[in-house]
Design a protein around this motif. Sequence first.
Motif, mmCIF file in Angstrom:
data_model
loop_
_atom_site.group_PDB
_atom_site.id
_atom_site.type_symbol
_atom_site.label_atom_id
_atom_site.label_comp_id
_atom_site.label_asym_id
_atom_site.label_seq_id
_atom_site.Cartn_x
_atom_site.Cartn_y
_atom_site.Cartn_z
ATOM 1 N N GLU A 171 0.848 -1.184 0.000
ATOM 2 C CA GLU A 171 0.000 0.000 0.000
ATOM 3 C C GLU A 171 0.885 1.236 0.000
ATOM 4 O O GLU A 171 2.056 1.184 0.384
ATOM 5 N N TRP A 172 0.300 2.343 -0.441
ATOM 6 C CA TRP A 172 1.031 3.609 -0.474
ATOM 7 C C TRP A 172 0.931 4.295 0.891
ATOM 8 O O TRP A 172 -0.140 4.373 1.479
ATOM 9 N N ARG A 173 2.063 4.787 1.360
ATOM 10 C CA ARG A 173 2.112 5.537 2.612
ATOM 11 C C ARG A 173 3.030 6.742 2.443
ATOM 12 O O ARG A 173 3.698 6.892 1.415
ATOM 13 N N TYR A 174 3.052 7.585 3.468
ATOM 14 C CA TYR A 174 3.906 8.774 3.452
ATOM 15 C C TYR A 174 4.932 8.686 4.571
ATOM 16 O O TYR A 174 4.617 8.282 5.696
ATOM 17 N N ARG A 180 5.940 9.956 -0.745
ATOM 18 C CA ARG A 180 4.997 8.862 -0.947
ATOM 19 C C ARG A 180 5.756 7.613 -1.380
ATOM 20 O O ARG A 180 6.456 7.630 -2.392
ATOM 21 N N GLU A 188 6.534 -4.638 6.485
ATOM 22 C CA GLU A 188 6.552 -3.206 6.796
ATOM 23 C C GLU A 188 7.807 -2.526 6.255
ATOM 24 O O GLU A 188 8.216 -1.485 6.765
#
Length: 255
Positions: A171-174, A180, A188
């Motif tokens: 998934e995309w995270r910041y 991004r 993780e």
Amino acid sequence: MRFTRFLCVRYSEIGELTKKLGNFPETYFKRRMEVIEYKTPRGFPQYRRRTLKRNDYYIAEHRPWTEEYRLDNQIGRPQKKLWVEPIKDWKIFKGDLVEILVGKDKGKQGNVIQVIQERNWVFVEGLNCELELVGESKTVPGVYVQREKPLLVTNEVALVDPNDMKPADIEWRYTEEGQRVRVSLRSERIIPVPVEARETLDYKEKHLYLESPKDTRDDEIQKVTFIPDLETFEMAIAREHNIQDDRVPAKVYWY
């Protein structure tokens, strides 16, 4: 689940990855994809001006700027109805290591060599191949060529986590710096986007590109070269050369 009929692909619906790969101006994409079915003949003023353009474009393995794409969308060629589920956040890019989940090559891993975002397709180097007969004619037997076939990113391939070399959901995270990034849900760990994803038809990496004399420099892009005016071409020439024209044009009547 929302679907879109990708037979009706318009210029604005072309994938961002396709536009970045081509590295062409917006006007070029629009002009290259345009298919005119009918246009009022020139030199016949009694006809009302009319241009009938095709609104549906067939998207397959060929890119919009190629001759094969033009042949796929030529006038009179039958089209098939295609239904594609749009992906909001694209996660697999050129250069990624993926594992095939279906077919004869199930369980094998390979690198993505091409992405067709409009069809949710990826091509994996050396995997999911078929033999195609090329160059056959009445006098030539032709040869068989092995070519990669497309795979759906939704359920036929999975991105490989470099931490344990196993397929993983991402998934995309910041990050804290606001960048991004892609993150594996199992380990993780951050999975960086490959360098190959930044390649275009002009360069491998932007900072390595050498400008040619025909390139438009960045400082010239901002220059205004045309100022709209109501005067005609003849009036502009007369103004530049200080020509005084006192003639009164004759009256014209239209019936």
